[in-house]
Enzyme design. Structure first.
Site, PDB file in Angstrom:
ATOM      1  N   TRP A 143     -10.134  17.553-117.417  1.00 54.26           N
ATOM      2  CA  TRP A 143     -11.364  17.916-118.138  1.00 54.26           C
ATOM      3  C   TRP A 143     -11.430  19.410-118.442  1.00 54.26           C
ATOM      4  O   TRP A 143     -12.470  20.053-118.274  1.00 54.26           O
ATOM      5  CB  TRP A 143     -12.612  17.501-117.354  1.00 54.26           C
ATOM      6  CG  TRP A 143     -12.616  16.106-116.831  1.00 54.26           C
ATOM      7  CD1 TRP A 143     -12.729  15.713-115.536  1.00 54.26           C
ATOM      8  CD2 TRP A 143     -12.502  14.888-117.594  1.00 54.26           C
ATOM      9  NE1 TRP A 143     -12.694  14.348-115.430  1.00 54.26           N
ATOM     10  CE2 TRP A 143     -12.553  13.815-116.692  1.00 54.26           C
ATOM     11  CE3 TRP A 143     -12.356  14.610-118.957  1.00 54.26           C
ATOM     12  CZ2 TRP A 143     -12.464  12.482-117.090  1.00 54.26           C
ATOM     13  CZ3 TRP A 143     -12.265  13.283-119.355  1.00 54.26           C
ATOM     14  CH2 TRP A 143     -12.322  12.239-118.431  1.00 54.26           C
ATOM     15  N   GLY A 150     -13.818  15.901-108.881  1.00 54.64           N
ATOM     16  CA  GLY A 150     -14.777  16.448-109.832  1.00 54.64           C
ATOM     17  C   GLY A 150     -15.844  17.216-109.081  1.00 54.64           C
ATOM     18  O   GLY A 150     -15.708  18.407-108.816  1.00 54.64           O
ATOM     19  N   GLU A 197      -9.980  18.025-111.088  1.00 56.91           N
ATOM     20  CA  GLU A 197      -8.708  17.297-111.062  1.00 56.91           C
ATOM     21  C   GLU A 197      -8.987  15.813-111.301  1.00 56.91           C
ATOM     22  O   GLU A 197     -10.148  15.386-111.262  1.00 56.91           O
ATOM     23  CB  GLU A 197      -8.017  17.510-109.710  1.00 56.91           C
ATOM     24  CG  GLU A 197      -7.673  18.967-109.452  1.00 56.91           C
ATOM     25  CD  GLU A 197      -6.959  19.205-108.128  1.00 56.91           C
ATOM     26  OE1 GLU A 197      -6.477  20.317-107.918  1.00 56.91           O
ATOM     27  OE2 GLU A 197      -6.892  18.259-107.309  1.00 56.91           O
ATOM     28  N   PRO A 198      -7.952  15.020-111.562  1.00 57.56           N
ATOM     29  CA  PRO A 198      -8.187  13.592-111.818  1.00 57.56           C
ATOM     30  C   PRO A 198      -8.989  12.890-110.733  1.00 57.56           C
ATOM     31  O   PRO A 198      -9.762  11.978-111.016  1.00 57.56           O
ATOM     32  CB  PRO A 198      -6.768  13.024-111.922  1.00 57.56           C
ATOM     33  CG  PRO A 198      -5.948  14.171-112.438  1.00 57.56           C
ATOM     34  CD  PRO A 198      -6.534  15.385-111.777  1.00 57.56           C
ATOM     35  N   GLU A 235     -19.839  21.420-115.578  1.00 53.61           N
ATOM     36  CA  GLU A 235     -20.256  22.566-114.762  1.00 53.61           C
ATOM     37  C   GLU A 235     -21.306  22.184-113.726  1.00 53.61           C
ATOM     38  O   GLU A 235     -22.222  22.950-113.419  1.00 53.61           O
ATOM     39  CB  GLU A 235     -20.694  23.728-115.650  1.00 53.61           C
ATOM     40  CG  GLU A 235     -19.532  24.225-116.498  1.00 53.61           C
ATOM     41  CD  GLU A 235     -19.777  25.543-117.179  1.00 53.61           C
ATOM     42  OE1 GLU A 235     -20.428  26.419-116.567  1.00 53.61           O
ATOM     43  OE2 GLU A 235     -19.307  25.708-118.312  1.00 53.61           O
ATOM     44  N   GLN A 287     -35.069   9.115-133.097  1.00 56.11           N
ATOM     45  CA  GLN A 287     -36.126   8.125-133.302  1.00 56.11           C
ATOM     46  C   GLN A 287     -37.038   8.513-134.470  1.00 56.11           C
ATOM     47  O   GLN A 287     -37.438   7.657-135.271  1.00 56.11           O
ATOM     48  CB  GLN A 287     -36.943   7.973-132.019  1.00 56.11           C
ATOM     49  CG  GLN A 287     -37.820   6.735-131.981  1.00 56.11           C
ATOM     50  CD  GLN A 287     -37.008   5.459-131.835  1.00 56.11           C
ATOM     51  OE1 GLN A 287     -35.824   5.496-131.504  1.00 56.11           O
ATOM     52  NE2 GLN A 287     -37.636   4.316-132.097  1.00 56.11           N
TER      53      GLN A 287
END
Length: 381
Positions: A156, A131, A127-128, A363, A336
């Site tokens: 997300w 996490g 949720e906002p 995840e 690189q």
């Protein structure tokens, strides 16, 4: 654990390799540039059985095993990690929990079409303001008579724009803490369900990431997945398996970048010889390949434990932690090795470098993986 792939697993790996080469490589730069979902390729993945690799055939899947699923994730991720995570979310985060916790009616209604690729799923936990602190759910599901009323916003959400079915984790009794959380299966055409605009992301751009808004979404009890108060258990068990898919994604990203780098090092000349002849780059690429192989072995072990019915929480976290950090490091080195060419979009390593970073975040961040690993260690010692 046998480190030799079975004939079936090898065939699955080759089918996934051909799929990625034919369906994704020709368009992957455009998918990335346009933030475009590869709808035709995902449909083809469903036809090949990739959307429900280890789901039994009776429920619409391919009826293979978790290690075969890992082969699919590795091969697709070598070319397009964005489409790979579409496959991963559907397999690990939606089909798997419905198989594990769902009723036969739910498997018929939801699992079959998702595992066969006819429909797409998404997993709505974050949720906002929530996490890594997944227990602190703000989305609520209130029981009114024989109906559940869901309200809240999920953040997300991979596959959010295209998903037909959402597995939503919601708070049903805040006083009970983690035992007051319940899981629900929500069709995306349910009144009150809406999707926010896709995020403008650094990488994995062929996978949409959105908010999901639930505004008085009304469901009957047939949409509840598992028992009331069992939602946190559903979510954590789901993520344990999901981490194997993300570890395999990271292995594929690393392998794809390594193959580009070693090929380039043999073609690019400096000081009258291929740059592959310089010992500094030889040591760099030896380290890269060693890291990839180590990550692959951790991932295969976790997959083997899962398909054997053994505990795999520590193994899946170890695989995701090591493989994701490997992918970031290996892609950095691949850029690189390419020098200035590695910094332009014409060369795949630029995109793979951007794609790799998310594997350390979604995840379960690397920090969360370390917590999970240590908590499992305390149980062992």
């Amino acid at each position: 654990m046998d480190l030799h792939l079975t004939d079936e697993q090898r065939m699955t790996k080759e089918a996934a390799r051909q799929f990625a080469e034919q369906e994704l490589r020709p368009i992957v730069r455009e998918l990335d540039k346009e933030h475009r979902f590869a709808a035709d390729a995902v449909r083809k993945a469903g036809e090949l059985g990739f959307m429900g690799v280890y789901i039994p055939e009776e429920w619409g899947g391919a009826g293979l095993d978790v290690l075969a699923y890992v082969q699919v994730m590795e091969e697709v991720s070598k070319i397009d990690p964005g489409t790979a995570v579409v496959i991963s979310v559907n397999n690990s985060l939606v089909c798997d929990p419905v198989l594990k916790f769902g009723t036969d009616e739910q498997k018929e209604t939801y699992l079959k079409p998702m595992a066969s690729g006819q429909k797409l799923g998404c997993f709505c936990l974050s949720e906002p303001s929530t996490g890594s602190d997944a227990a602190n759910q703000k989305t609520t599901a209130e029981k009114k008579g024989d109906r559940w009323i869901l309200n809240g916003t999920k953040n997300w959400i991979s596959n959010g724009r295209e998903a037909d079915i959402a597995l939503v984790i919601a708070m049903t009794d805040k006083a009970q803490g983690t035992r007051g959380i319940t899981a629900f299966l929500v069709p995306s055409d349910t009144p009150g369900y809406s999707v926010g605009p896709p995020e403008d992301k650094m990488g994995i751009r062929s996978s949409s990431t959105t908010q999901i808004h639930l505004d008085n979404v009304e469901l009957d009890d047939s949409h509840r997945l598992g028992a009331v108060g069992e939602g946190f258990k559903v979510a954590m068990a789901t993520l344990e398996g999901g981490r194997i898919g993300i570890a395999a994604q990271a292995v594929g990203i690393g392998q794809g970048a390594f193959e580009e780098a070693i090929r380039y090092s043999q073609q690019r000349h400096a000081f009258n010889q291929p740059i592959a002849q310089f010992q500094g780059l030889q040591w760099m690429m030896a380290d890269m390949e060693t890291q990839i192989q180590a990550a692959r072995l951790l991932t295969w072990k976790a997959a083997w434990l899962k398909q054997s019915g053994e505990p795999y929480a520590k193994a899946s976290s170890q695989a995701k932690l090591f493989a994701s950090e490997m992918a970031v490091e290996v892609t950095r080195k691949a850029v690189q090795i390419h020098g200035g060419y590695g910094y332009v979009t014409e060369y795949p390593v630029e995109r793979l470098y951007r794609d790799a970073k998310i594997t350390e975040i979604y995840e379960g961040t690397s920090e969360i993986q370390r917590l999970v690993i240590f908590r499992q260690l305390l149980k062992e010692y």
